[in-house]
Design a protein around this motif. Structure first.
Motif, PDB file in Angstrom:
ATOM      1  N   ALA A   1       0.832  -1.206   0.000  1.00  0.00           N
ATOM      2  CA  ALA A   1       0.000   0.000   0.000  1.00  0.00           C
ATOM      3  C   ALA A   1       0.869   1.259   0.000  1.00  0.00           C
ATOM      4  O   ALA A   1       0.584   2.236  -0.706  1.00  0.00           O
ATOM      5  CB  ALA A   1      -0.925  -0.004   1.214  1.00  0.00           C
ATOM      6  N   LEU A   2       1.949   1.233   0.783  1.00  0.00           N
ATOM      7  CA  LEU A   2       2.859   2.382   0.810  1.00  0.00           C
ATOM      8  C   LEU A   2       3.564   2.548  -0.535  1.00  0.00           C
ATOM      9  O   LEU A   2       3.769   3.673  -1.007  1.00  0.00           O
ATOM     10  CB  LEU A   2       3.894   2.199   1.922  1.00  0.00           C
ATOM     11  N   ALA A   3       3.958   1.431  -1.153  1.00  0.00           N
ATOM     12  CA  ALA A   3       4.608   1.514  -2.463  1.00  0.00           C
ATOM     13  C   ALA A   3       3.646   2.073  -3.509  1.00  0.00           C
ATOM     14  O   ALA A   3       4.048   2.838  -4.394  1.00  0.00           O
ATOM     15  CB  ALA A   3       5.098   0.125  -2.885  1.00  0.00           C
TER      16      ALA A   3
ATOM     17  N   PHE B   1       9.049   4.944  -4.530  1.00  0.00           N
ATOM     18  CA  PHE B   1      10.384   4.441  -4.197  1.00  0.00           C
ATOM     19  C   PHE B   1      10.757   4.661  -2.729  1.00  0.00           C
ATOM     20  O   PHE B   1      11.618   3.969  -2.193  1.00  0.00           O
ATOM     21  CB  PHE B   1      11.419   5.136  -5.091  1.00  0.00           C
ATOM     22  N   ALA B   2      10.111   5.608  -2.077  1.00  0.00           N
ATOM     23  CA  ALA B   2      10.449   5.934  -0.689  1.00  0.00           C
ATOM     24  C   ALA B   2      10.329   4.729   0.238  1.00  0.00           C
ATOM     25  O   ALA B   2      11.035   4.641   1.249  1.00  0.00           O
ATOM     26  CB  ALA B   2       9.562   7.077  -0.180  1.00  0.00           C
ATOM     27  N   VAL B   3       9.445   3.778  -0.090  1.00  0.00           N
ATOM     28  CA  VAL B   3       9.279   2.621   0.790  1.00  0.00           C
ATOM     29  C   VAL B   3      10.541   1.772   0.812  1.00  0.00           C
ATOM     30  O   VAL B   3      10.887   1.167   1.841  1.00  0.00           O
ATOM     31  CB  VAL B   3       8.039   1.795   0.359  1.00  0.00           C
ATOM     32  N   TYR B   4      11.267   1.704  -0.312  1.00  0.00           N
ATOM     33  CA  TYR B   4      12.530   0.966  -0.337  1.00  0.00           C
ATOM     34  C   TYR B   4      13.583   1.662   0.509  1.00  0.00           C
ATOM     35  O   TYR B   4      14.299   1.029   1.294  1.00  0.00           O
ATOM     36  CB  TYR B   4      13.038   0.820  -1.777  1.00  0.00           C
ATOM     37  N   VAL B   5      13.695   2.974   0.369  1.00  0.00           N
ATOM     38  CA  VAL B   5      14.690   3.733   1.142  1.00  0.00           C
ATOM     39  C   VAL B   5      14.405   3.592   2.627  1.00  0.00           C
ATOM     40  O   VAL B   5      15.306   3.305   3.431  1.00  0.00           O
ATOM     41  CB  VAL B   5      14.688   5.213   0.721  1.00  0.00           C
ATOM     42  N   TRP B   6      13.142   3.799   2.999  1.00  0.00           N
ATOM     43  CA  TRP B   6      12.780   3.748   4.420  1.00  0.00           C
ATOM     44  C   TRP B   6      12.992   2.360   5.006  1.00  0.00           C
ATOM     45  O   TRP B   6      13.604   2.214   6.064  1.00  0.00           O
ATOM     46  CB  TRP B   6      11.304   4.156   4.582  1.00  0.00           C
ATOM     47  N   TRP B   7      12.527   1.333   4.301  1.00  0.00           N
ATOM     48  CA  TRP B   7      12.519  -0.013   4.887  1.00  0.00           C
ATOM     49  C   TRP B   7      13.784  -0.798   4.554  1.00  0.00           C
ATOM     50  O   TRP B   7      14.582  -1.094   5.444  1.00  0.00           O
ATOM     51  CB  TRP B   7      11.281  -0.776   4.393  1.00  0.00           C
ATOM     52  N   ALA B   8      14.006  -1.120   3.291  1.00  0.00           N
ATOM     53  CA  ALA B   8      15.097  -2.020   2.917  1.00  0.00           C
ATOM     54  C   ALA B   8      16.470  -1.393   3.156  1.00  0.00           C
ATOM     55  O   ALA B   8      17.371  -2.019   3.739  1.00  0.00           O
ATOM     56  CB  ALA B   8      14.957  -2.439   1.456  1.00  0.00           C
TER      57      ALA B   8
ATOM     58  N   GLY C   1       6.348  12.536  -7.687  1.00  0.00           N
ATOM     59  CA  GLY C   1       6.947  12.251  -6.389  1.00  0.00           C
ATOM     60  C   GLY C   1       7.213  10.788  -6.123  1.00  0.00           C
ATOM     61  O   GLY C   1       7.857  10.443  -5.128  1.00  0.00           O
ATOM     62  N   HIS C   2       6.750   9.882  -7.007  1.00  0.00           N
ATOM     63  CA  HIS C   2       6.934   8.459  -6.760  1.00  0.00           C
ATOM     64  C   HIS C   2       8.386   8.005  -6.922  1.00  0.00           C
ATOM     65  O   HIS C   2       8.745   6.920  -6.469  1.00  0.00           O
ATOM     66  CB  HIS C   2       6.028   7.630  -7.666  1.00  0.00           C
ATOM     67  N   ALA C   3       9.205   8.820  -7.579  1.00  0.00           N
ATOM     68  CA  ALA C   3      10.621   8.475  -7.706  1.00  0.00           C
ATOM     69  C   ALA C   3      11.468   9.105  -6.602  1.00  0.00           C
ATOM     70  O   ALA C   3      12.671   8.853  -6.529  1.00  0.00           O
ATOM     71  CB  ALA C   3      11.148   8.923  -9.067  1.00  0.00           C
ATOM     72  N   ASP C   4      10.836   9.887  -5.723  1.00  0.00           N
ATOM     73  CA  ASP C   4      11.576  10.575  -4.667  1.00  0.00           C
ATOM     74  C   ASP C   4      11.970   9.593  -3.562  1.00  0.00           C
ATOM     75  O   ASP C   4      11.216   8.671  -3.237  1.00  0.00           O
ATOM     76  CB  ASP C   4      10.737  11.700  -4.072  1.00  0.00           C
ATOM     77  N   PRO C   5      13.139   9.803  -2.938  1.00  0.00           N
ATOM     78  CA  PRO C   5      13.560   8.905  -1.853  1.00  0.00           C
ATOM     79  C   PRO C   5      12.754   9.084  -0.572  1.00  0.00           C
ATOM     80  O   PRO C   5      12.725   8.187   0.269  1.00  0.00           O
ATOM     81  CB  PRO C   5      15.028   9.275  -1.650  1.00  0.00           C
ATOM     82  N   PHE C   6      12.108  10.228  -0.421  1.00  0.00           N
ATOM     83  CA  PHE C   6      11.284  10.477   0.766  1.00  0.00           C
ATOM     84  C   PHE C   6       9.979  11.112   0.311  1.00  0.00           C
ATOM     85  O   PHE C   6       9.983  12.060  -0.482  1.00  0.00           O
ATOM     86  CB  PHE C   6      12.008  11.395   1.763  1.00  0.00           C
ATOM     87  N   ALA C   7       8.859  10.583   0.817  1.00  0.00           N
ATOM     88  CA  ALA C   7       7.554  11.085   0.382  1.00  0.00           C
ATOM     89  C   ALA C   7       6.504  10.731   1.428  1.00  0.00           C
ATOM     90  O   ALA C   7       6.635   9.748   2.165  1.00  0.00           O
ATOM     91  CB  ALA C   7       7.172  10.490  -0.970  1.00  0.00           C
ATOM     92  N   GLY C   8       5.441  11.537   1.476  1.00  0.00           N
ATOM     93  CA  GLY C   8       4.348  11.272   2.404  1.00  0.00           C
ATOM     94  C   GLY C   8       4.817  11.243   3.845  1.00  0.00           C
ATOM     95  O   GLY C   8       5.549  12.127   4.295  1.00  0.00           O
TER      96      GLY C   8
ATOM     97  N   PHE D   1       9.640  -5.080  -4.779  1.00  0.00           N
ATOM     98  CA  PHE D   1       8.864  -3.844  -4.851  1.00  0.00           C
ATOM     99  C   PHE D   1       8.578  -3.386  -6.277  1.00  0.00           C
ATOM    100  O   PHE D   1       7.696  -2.548  -6.489  1.00  0.00           O
ATOM    101  CB  PHE D   1       9.585  -2.719  -4.100  1.00  0.00           C
ATOM    102  N   PHE D   2       9.323  -3.898  -7.246  1.00  0.00           N
ATOM    103  CA  PHE D   2       9.139  -3.446  -8.627  1.00  0.00           C
ATOM    104  C   PHE D   2       7.680  -3.537  -9.094  1.00  0.00           C
ATOM    105  O   PHE D   2       7.115  -2.555  -9.605  1.00  0.00           O
ATOM    106  CB  PHE D   2      10.070  -4.217  -9.569  1.00  0.00           C
ATOM    107  N   PRO D   3       7.002  -4.693  -8.930  1.00  0.00           N
ATOM    108  CA  PRO D   3       5.594  -4.744  -9.330  1.00  0.00           C
ATOM    109  C   PRO D   3       4.722  -3.774  -8.525  1.00  0.00           C
ATOM    110  O   PRO D   3       3.755  -3.215  -9.062  1.00  0.00           O
ATOM    111  CB  PRO D   3       5.194  -6.198  -9.053  1.00  0.00           C
TER     112      PRO D   3
END
Length: 517
Positions: free
Chosen positions: A64-66, A71-78, A220-227, A284-286
């Motif tokens: 849901a976050l992705a 992309f921010a979900v990868y930076v935050w989590w992984a 904003g979906h390509a940003d490292p930080f969002a929402g 996360f790609f899909p």
């Protein structure tokens, strides 16, 4: 789901149970049941650590976050976990097997009785057990949501199905069943995730989708930080992940304890960190591409499951489903093993004369019984998860905010820099951290809302920061330096010289008595 999909799911569950039965032959006592006698190789430990670090919640809550932030979900989590694993490979991982070699521990809290005292051990044990029930309950709920989307199975029945199978092989096979099933599950989800990634590419721009899709996604979906995934929240999560993935989450400590020595534990932690750096990009790609394929989705938590049912043929749908199940079953089975070790080795002896451990055969019997009870209790909580804020509420607000206060004294207590901090620092820091969580949850919610996107960072970070600072400060104000503490910390600074003919260290039955004295 077609008949072939159900056959794949049924075969998967049968294989998991068969592995549990096979692993039973390796279990002779509680040490085998909980830490495999320290015989698990580094590469298997690394895979198990990785698989035990996340669950089907990734394909529900994080999907849901992705979908909404990108992309921010990868930076935050992984990326946050990768950094945590790197820090842990240097600071914490090697010390866990050394504690087993020095003290004969088979529970991550056993050493706390000697490092601090028995009351500290008990506070951490009871609070940690209660906390983990909520965390595991969130994993059952996430799995059940996926099964409901895939096959229309009611959430309650989904919880009972996935939890029941995990209960069988965990209760029978202990840690060997956990790590062997983790390896099998890793291979399954490897094939399943790649299959879905390829299917997404085929429906879009082929391999070039990896870089062209960002122009088609919302701004904003390509940003490292969002929402709500802000820089402060990212930094807070690194702190919490460092504590959680290096032993604050007990099942991950058990993985390190099960390695032969500190060198092997460090290698396994580095391996797990590399997997966290690379593999989530495939997972996360899909999810990142989902807004293009499933625009305007009312419930983003269903995005991953809907992609699977829309894009994959019969048979592969079932394979992806069991691949998602595999993460939950890997984490929850190892959690159950760790909780049982704490109950059997840290809590039950408190009620026995002389605080002695149970007899060997009885200890193994109780180990299996407590594993069964814990899984059953967590399934009951899962059936009422909406009362605690749903899956993400259980994961981020409850477990994320509470793991720090319990983990701070246990992990920092292993480091020589904090040898001045004794039992008073441990108990007060834990209490202050839990109190901070309570204030955030029930006294300050209106004020926290004024922080906007950073409100979540405040809620999650402040309990662990309060615990961390108070543990250090109280250590200076009320120093409890002791020769025995210095000796313990010095003994786990490096691996002992290899002595092939030496027998493994036996558990010290006097640990609790010495700690009381």
């Amino acid at each position: 789901m077609g008949v072939l999909d159900w056959i794949v799911v049924a075969l998967y569950f049968l294989v998991m149970v068969a592995i549990g039965i096979y692993a039973k032959s390796r279990i002779k006592d509680a040490a085998d049941f909980f830490v495999a006698g320290g015989k698990i190789p580094w590469w298997l430990t690394g895979i198990s650590h990785h698989m035990s670090g996340y669950s089907a919640a990734v394909f529900v809550g994080y999907a849901a976050l992705a979908y909404t932030t990108g992309f921010a979900v990868y930076v935050w989590w992984a990326l946050g976990i990768t950094i945590a694993c790197g820090l842990g490979a240097w600071l914490f991982a090697p010390r866990w097997p050394r504690l087993r070699e020095q003290l004969g521990i088979i529970s991550p809290l056993e050493y706390v009785a000697k490092r601090f005292n028995v009351p500290t051990e008990q506070v951490l044990a009871w609070s940690g057990v209660a906390l983990k029930v909520f965390d595991v309950a969130a994993k059952w709920s996430a799995s059940a949501i996926l099964l409901q989307v895939f096959a229309g199975v009611p959430v309650g029945w989904g919880i009972l199905l996935v939890g029941g199978v995990t209960m069988i092989y965990s209760t029978i096979g202990g840690v060997w069943a956990d790590v062997l099933t983790d390896f099998g599950q890793f291979l399954i989800q490897l094939v399943a995730a790649i299959a879905l990634a390829v299917a997404v590419m085929m429906h879009l721009d082929g391999f070039s989708t990896i870089w062209t899709m960002w122009d088609e996604l919302p701004a904003g979906h390509a940003d490292p930080f969002a929402g709500t995934l802000t820089v402060p929240f990212f930094l807070a999560y690194i702190l919490i992940s460092t504590l959680s993935y290096n032993g604050g989450t007990w099942n991950l400590a058990m993985r390190m304890i099960s390695t032969p020595n500190g060198r092997e534990a460090r290698r396994s932690m580095i391996f797990s960190g590399v997997l966290y750096l690379v593999w989530p990009l495939v997972l996360f790609f899909p999810m990142w591409a989902a807004p293009i394929l499933l625009p305007g989705l009312a419930d983003p938590s269903q995005s991953y499951a809907l992609l699977v049912t829309d894009l994959l043929p019969v048979g592969l749908v079932g394979l992806v489903l069991v691949g998602m199940f595999s993460h939950t079953m890997a984490m929850t089975s190892s959690d159950s093993n760790a909780i049982a070790s704490v109950v059997v080795r840290d809590i039950i002896p408190l009620f026995r004369k002389g605080r002695s451990f149970l007899p060997a055969k009885t200890e193994l019997l109780f180990s299996r019984f407590i594993t069964f009870l814990f899984i059953a209790g967590s399934m009951v909580i899962a059936l009422t998860s909406d009362s605690f804020g749903g899956v993400l509420g259980l994961l981020i607000l409850w477990f994320g905010a509470l793991v720090g206060p319990v983990a701070v004294p246990m992990l920092l207590g292993m480091l020589p820099w904090f040898r001045r901090s004794g039992s008073a620092a441990a108990l007060i820091s834990t209490a202050l951290g839990l109190a901070t969580f309570a204030l955030n949850r029930w006294a300050w919610p209106a004020w926290i809302e004024t922080l906007g996107a950073n409100g979540q960072a405040w809620t999650v970070a402040t309990p662990v920061i309060v615990s961390l600072v108070s543990f250090i400060v109280i250590g200076f104000i009320r120093s409890e330096e002791k020769p025995e503490t210095d000796a313990l910390l010095a003994s786990i600074e490096s691996d002992a010289p290899a002595q092939p003919s030496a027998a493994p260290a036996a558990p010290e039955p006097s640990v609790r008595g010495a700690a009381d004295a």
